[in-house]
Design a protein around this motif. Structure first.
Motif, mmCIF file in Angstrom:
data_model
loop_
_atom_site.group_PDB
_atom_site.id
_atom_site.type_symbol
_atom_site.label_atom_id
_atom_site.label_comp_id
_atom_site.label_asym_id
_atom_site.label_seq_id
_atom_site.Cartn_x
_atom_site.Cartn_y
_atom_site.Cartn_z
ATOM 1 N N ARG B 38 0.819 -1.210 0.000
ATOM 2 C CA ARG B 38 0.000 0.000 0.000
ATOM 3 C C ARG B 38 0.848 1.253 0.000
ATOM 4 O O ARG B 38 0.480 2.267 -0.551
ATOM 5 C CB ARG B 38 -0.862 0.030 1.254
ATOM 6 C CG ARG B 38 -1.858 -1.075 1.230
ATOM 7 C CD ARG B 38 -2.810 -0.949 2.348
ATOM 8 N NE ARG B 38 -3.295 -2.297 2.644
ATOM 9 C CZ ARG B 38 -4.116 -2.579 3.610
ATOM 10 N NH1 ARG B 38 -4.553 -1.628 4.410
ATOM 11 N NH2 ARG B 38 -4.505 -3.811 3.805
ATOM 12 N N GLY B 87 3.469 0.933 5.604
ATOM 13 C CA GLY B 87 4.707 0.368 5.082
ATOM 14 C C GLY B 87 5.600 -0.218 6.149
ATOM 15 O O GLY B 87 6.739 -0.599 5.869
ATOM 16 N N THR F 29 6.710 -9.138 -2.136
ATOM 17 C CA THR F 29 8.088 -8.832 -1.809
ATOM 18 C C THR F 29 8.987 -9.480 -2.853
ATOM 19 O O THR F 29 8.801 -10.657 -3.156
ATOM 20 C CB THR F 29 8.408 -9.348 -0.399
ATOM 21 O OG1 THR F 29 7.551 -8.682 0.529
ATOM 22 C CG2 THR F 29 9.845 -9.090 -0.024
ATOM 23 N N ALA F 64 2.027 -13.497 0.091
ATOM 24 C CA ALA F 64 1.140 -14.155 1.060
ATOM 25 C C ALA F 64 -0.278 -13.847 0.626
ATOM 26 O O ALA F 64 -0.609 -12.681 0.371
ATOM 27 C CB ALA F 64 1.406 -13.594 2.451
ATOM 28 N N ARG F 101 0.197 -7.681 10.412
ATOM 29 C CA ARG F 101 0.617 -6.373 9.915
ATOM 30 C C ARG F 101 1.276 -5.623 11.072
ATOM 31 O O ARG F 101 0.665 -5.393 12.113
ATOM 32 C CB ARG F 101 -0.579 -5.590 9.402
ATOM 33 C CG ARG F 101 -0.192 -4.263 8.735
ATOM 34 C CD ARG F 101 -1.383 -3.349 8.483
ATOM 35 N NE ARG F 101 -2.498 -4.010 7.838
ATOM 36 C CZ ARG F 101 -2.577 -4.271 6.535
ATOM 37 N NH1 ARG F 101 -1.629 -3.881 5.728
ATOM 38 N NH2 ARG F 101 -3.630 -4.903 6.051
#
Ligand SMILES: Nc1ncnc2c1ncn2[C@@H]1O[C@H](COP(=O)(O)OP(=O)(O)O)[C@@H](O)[C@H]1O
Ligand SMILES: Nc1ncnc2c1ncn2[C@@H]1O[C@H](COP(=O)(O)OP(=O)(O)O)[C@@H](O)[C@H]1O
Ligand SMILES: Nc1ncnc2c1ncn2[C@@H]1O[C@H](COP(=O)(O)OP(=O)(O)O)[C@@H](O)[C@H]1O
Lengths: 440, 112, 440, 440, 112, 112
Positions: B38, B87, F29, F64, F101
């Motif tokens: 994002r 991030g 990634t 993921a 996250r």
């Protein structure tokens, strides 16, 4: 070249019969009665080394830092190969075509009497210089001029085409124009002033580059998906070497170690400084970030623009030329990329072409300005000279554009201009030269 | 045993390493990676032309550890890597079937 | 060095008593009656800067780009340390041994009367140059010659050995040979011509390098598992600096800012250009890919080969020398690597040794060829001169090989030539110097 | 600058009324009756190119290799922008303040009569040089001096502050000190000897750098968590260019192509060589590993230290100066970092400041030592001269420190000295200039 | 199928590759990584100041393979990578659910 | 959740990224890796000596994702990365036990 503005040249009356006149008076006949000067020779030998240094490695690094990492070696290779090839062509044909007498054709082109330096003896002089010294100094100009064009076609050109184009271009574009301006041709006859190559070097290379980029087509991904310069530090290093070398280029063009050389160096330096800061200021105010690539692009613009005028203006004129160079070339870059949508990848036209022409035209307007300004040669009016300069620009641009296009069309007819698309994707270093730039 | 993969901001590597080391976790393997997510990349402008750099430089940490240490390790990473800004990155947990120390051929948790 | 071919040297009769003659006539006695020339001084000061630039950073970068990334700093370090050490040895012993009179031993070696510049006053002249200027110009030659040998031993040598070898080699190999050829020794007496160091610089360094590489043994993985050059761009940058600096090396060897200097620069440039393109063409036709590393290797071959002949040939001779340099050195590289299986890692022998010898021998054959060619000194025949040149080659090669081998055997007896195997695996940068080349 | 030691200067009686005397005798009035020398002009034009090369790209690369990869471009940018800005300030004010007469204030500062080179005509001479040549040579000194200070503040400074500081510092610190020493000011009147800028260049820059670093504060992570130099190869390349360029700096300061220039080049070279090896030896014995960064730091220390004395010592003196430079500057680095705990990041004070001062003070002690040593000017005693030199040091240091601090406090009052902490973390290249150094 | 991750010393890459290739395992993916563990990093000294480099350069090899080959592959890696010194590295084994060859869309072990 | 590892040719990265983004997968990634496989490396010749470069530059993408998206994602990658030539690469699928996250400490699919 000092010779275009030397007293003997000034006597040439700007008139309808200028072309014929040039044939007769031979504004550039070496003064054979003179003796060689050790001091002048020392300086021009040095200047020769400096101008070679501009191309190898200066220009090569300047350009090499701006491309993708997968193409850095191909750019260095193109510059080096052009330098070698141009040297041999200069020996075989170029020097003679530019600087020997062309007989009846002399206004347009020299002859072949000095091919391979035929007839040049150990004591031949050009002005106060042994002729081999003058030959070599000029050779370094014949090297850098086609090498400048590399900026138009990197990352996608066919290497063989680069070599072929260089050889033909040097004979068909550079040598004639050099003869017109410095070899006693029609522009010398008209009294055009081009101290160190605004027309001969920058206008020819810049406009030819635009033609080359147009006929070659853009890089994959132009204009939106290009990679940023892979190594701006290399570019800065190259720009710095170009700057230092330009002292040889411009002050060496005095062909003497005298006050004229000193002033030429001075105004060169001031123009470069001013243009660098101006370009930086423009970026800072527009984008909020002054970039190194921007600053050094300004440097080169300032150097190219002062080149024709380095013998004619004082420091104040140099400040104005530098500022104008940055402003105009900055816009030039955007116009070529965004308006014309030509992928003149490293902005040869916008920086060198535009700069060389701009300096050529500003020269008469600024010649008398401020301290240390020599003014125009006696008997020339500002607007008369401006007219002559404009004729020079038009003539040189038309010739460069038309002949470059013809050369490229001819090459395209028998071969290809571009590297294979696969090679372009993979990068020319590995695909064409079998090498990789960085194995860290 | 678990195999933890954490993607974090490069300048948080040192703090994360120290936090884990306070838990007794000294071993880890680190890779420089490019992250897409994002958080947007940036634009660079050269001579008036925009170059979009979509990715962001991130650092990937891989840690093999005893399942018993997992939650503590996650907590440590979160608190050391969290800057509260988009991030900050992710932690992924995979199951680790076996581990082996090459020097001694020890296997299982004693190899970590 | 102009002196080998200067009028006063020519008077030396080529005869059986040449060696004795040299002692008496002292072909190199500075002409004390002359006045210093500011122009000549300006040029040789400049040339000195240019020749230092060849080593620092030119040669260092040229070599540095060719090794593994883990060894780049060690190569730069070796070049820099050699430069410093050679300078002090030159001051303490070298200059005096090369350029002062050796009394009864003068055909073989100079004396110690000028150690630390003893007896050199503010007004001492060498030709038209203040003697400190001549000293410094020569110092830069004494720097680059041992530095060339670095190419034989990178990535595995012991750093202490490099320093020890350099000091001994400079005194025992370089200074004597320099004296033989430029200092009034037996080769000067015979009339051997070596304008700027085909024998003194390139043959000594090249053959000593081969000996060094042989005694040291190859790198781990030689010949099949080596890493490719880690940064060919650095190598090109270095080659370009060597080229520019070579203008000082060869044209500076005229020791004057005159037409001879100009012609020397010209033929140097033409040879380099031709050799570069020829090497490129060979690679292109054999491997399908012209490489940057190849092109610039050709450049150096062309420069080394013209070096002895830079005062004796015209541009046409230079074209032939350049082409021959590329063809012969290209084969030389393959022979050393594949046939002799010696890991002269960066091809010092095949490029410098072979080049310097080739140029020395081609010189008499090409001296009279084409425009601007000066020909041989009056009274010399082509084959007579060829014989003298061959004697020079044989003498210099034998001396270099034997003495270098003895020095290395002596060092090996008390210490080690190679770095520990671990250090070699890890890379010398970190293992020996505690640094890493790139932390990106 | 030769002028400080020129015969006319020697006539100035060292006395209480020295300051008044300087006003009257004007030890540095150009000898207008002289003619320009082409040889001298050739050399000083060359030297000017060499000194510009020291900054662009020499110093920029030297510094650029020592910082983090994320800051390399910002350092190059700072050096380039300073060079440009200093050039314009020099034209507008600096040259005139330094080298024109200041009337009643002349002991302290020159006037504005030569701003923008007003009143300088095509035939104006400085010694045997056309005045534009002298102007340009001096301009390159005015460029490198503020650029040296970059080493104090990289990786964290605000770019705008760099520009503002440079402009003010040049006018308020550099120009006055330059006038004191080379422009006929009070130190010239006292007979202080500073051949090429130990005081004018290195002491001013070095001490101002320390002040800057102190007021700016250290980098994030100082002293324990800094990144090692990201590219020592760049640093070596820059050091090599500085070395070569220093030949122009020191030998050019003779303002003539003569034996003095030759000797200045010689002692410069010997000092650099000795200091490099000495620094290497210290590291080798202390840490077990001789590093490239160490060796080249020694080079710069040796060069800075010989600078004031380059006209006054012989080769033996140069060996001592070089050795002293390495030993003292090595300690200096450690004291600043560990004792004073000031993050003068690239050791500007410890190398340049300490070196320049050390050389200034060693000069009288070594002037008479060994062959080729000129000794002190007639009539000067070693300790008398030492006293004068010490006065020079004290005066210059106090002025530099105080005025630099005032400038920075003023800037801090209206703006900020440091870049935002975020920008520092991310690296200035991307945060401030919007560019990345390496996209490999 | 298994997914094997081996962290080894850089100069052992070639031997390991050869050893695996003798087992018929030709495919693998290699990454340069920074390793933290018991083996300590080194210090570099520049101008008298110490810079601690905590990590060590390592190479990470990823190999997807048929479970049947696992033990043989582990043995090969161990014997080729073992120098007996600290820092020789680790082998981690994860379960691999699926594999696919992009060119042919083959799946499972035939994709390896 | 699944952890997908795709090894592809470097110049296919952009197309793959765009294809995934059309599925709503924005996060991933990316690592530059060296690939060994059936596709052979190349030879470089310097001064007549051959240097064999065994590996090929590849790009590794780690994603993921929610198990529900797996097949669609695989299809997208295959169609964007497929050039039909040897060396196009592989896709490996591992099971992902957990995701988090860092910024918000959200866990599971909402962390992706
Ligand atoms: N689905 C995913 N799979 C693998 N890596 C991811 C995924 N989503 C994000 N990442 C990694 O995590 C980094 C941070 O993700 P981003 O969406 O930018 O912010 P945040 O971590 O705050 O949600 C990305 O740059 C990328 O490297
Ligand atoms: N728990 C772990 N998780 C992931 N990688 C690890 C772990 N422990 C060690 N490593 C990796 O293995 C390398 C070697 O580990 P180290 O502890 O130094 O020595 P040894 O392998 O002899 O036990 C480390 O540099 C690191 O890359
Ligand atoms: N068994 C494997 N484990 C891990 N990575 C592999 C494996 N086999 C291949 N790869 C990776 O996939 C890339 C492509 O494989 P390759 O065999 O060359 O062609 P293809 O994908 O067409 O089968 C390799 O370069 C390597 O990076």
């Amino acid at each position: 070249m000092k010779r275009g503005t030397a007293p003997s040249a000034l006597r040439v009356v700007v008139s309808a019969c200028a072309i014929v006149g040039a044939l007769v008076l031979g504004g550039t006949t070496p003064a054979l009665a003179q003796e060689a000067s050790r001091g002048d020779t020392a300086w021009v030998l040095t200047a020769t080394a400096l101008v070679l240094f501009m191309t190898l490695p200066g220009l090569a690094l300047f350009y090499g830092g701006l491309v993708r990492a997968q193409n850095v070696l191909s750019v260095l290779m193109q510059c080096a190969a052009i330098a070698c090839l141009a040297s041999l062509v200069w020996l075989a044909l170029g020097y003679s075509l530019a600087f020997s007498s062309g007989g009846a054709l002399d206004p347009l082109i020299g002859g072949l009497s000095k091919a391979f330096l035929a007839g040049v003896g150990p004591d031949s002089l050009t002005g106060t210089l042994p002729e081999p010294v003058f030959f070599m100094f000029q050779a370094t100009f014949a090297i850098i001029t086609p090498a400048l064009i590399v900026g138009a076609f990197p990352e996608r050109v066919s290497f063989a085409t680069v070599l072929l184009f260089t050889a033909l271009w040097l004979v068909l574009v550079y040598a004639p124009v050099c003869h017109w301006v410095w070899g006693g041709g029609w522009l010398a006859g008209l009294g055009a002033i081009d101290f160190a190559g605004g027309l001969v070097v920058h206008a020819t290379a810049g406009t030819s580059a635009l033609v080359f980029a147009r006929l070659l087509g853009p890089r994959q991904g132009f204009p939106n998906e290009l990679s940023p310069p892979h190594n701006p530090g290399l570019t800065m290093m190259g720009a710095a070497m170009l700057w230092v070398g330009w002292f040889g280029f411009n002050a060496g063009s005095a062909l003497a170690a005298d006050g004229l050389a000193g002033r030429a160096m001075l105004v060169t330096h001031i123009s470069a400084s001013t243009a660098s800061l101006t370009w930086m200021a423009i970026e800072w105010s527009r984008y909020g970030k002054p970039s190194l690539v921007g600053l050094v692009t300004g440097t080169i613009a300032g150097l190219a623009t002062i080149t024709p005028a380095a013998g004619s203006v004082g420091p104040l004129g140099a400040v104005i030329i530098g500022a104008a160079a940055a402003v105009v070339c900055f816009e030039g870059v955007k116009i070529v990329k965004n308006r014309l949508r030509i992928d003149d990848s490293l902005d040869v036209f916008a920086v060198h072409g535009v700069g060389g022409i701009l300096g050529t035209l500003l020269l008469p307007l600024l010649a008398g300005l401020g301290p240390l300004a020599p003014g125009l040669p006696e008997g020339r009016s500002v607007f008369g000279q401006l007219g002559v300069q404009a004729i020079g620009v038009v003539g040189v641009v038309i010739w460069s554009v038309v002949v470059s296009a013809l050369i490229l069309l001819a090459i395209r007819a028998v071969s290809r201009l571009r590297a294979p698309a696969d090679a372009e994707t993979e990068g020319l270093d590995l695909a064409v030269h079998g090498e990789r730039g960085y194995t860290l | 045993m678990k195999y933890v993969i954490a993607i974090i901001k490069p300048h948080r590597l040192e703090p994360v390493r120290e936090a884990l080391s306070r838990l007794g976790i000294e071993g880890m393997t680190v890779t420089e990676v490019k992250g897409f997510g994002r958080q947007r990349g940036h634009k660079e402008i050269y001579r008036g032309a925009e170059y979009t750099v979509n990715f962001l430089p991130k650092v990937k940490i891989e840690i093999a550890l005893d399942a018993a240490l997992l939650e503590q390790a996650i907590d440590s990473i979160v608190s050391a890597a969290n800057t509260g800004q988009i991030g900050d990155g992710k932690i992924f947990v995979l199951d680790l079937e076996d581990a082996l120390r090459i020097r001694t051929s020890e296997r299982g948790t004693s190899a970590l």
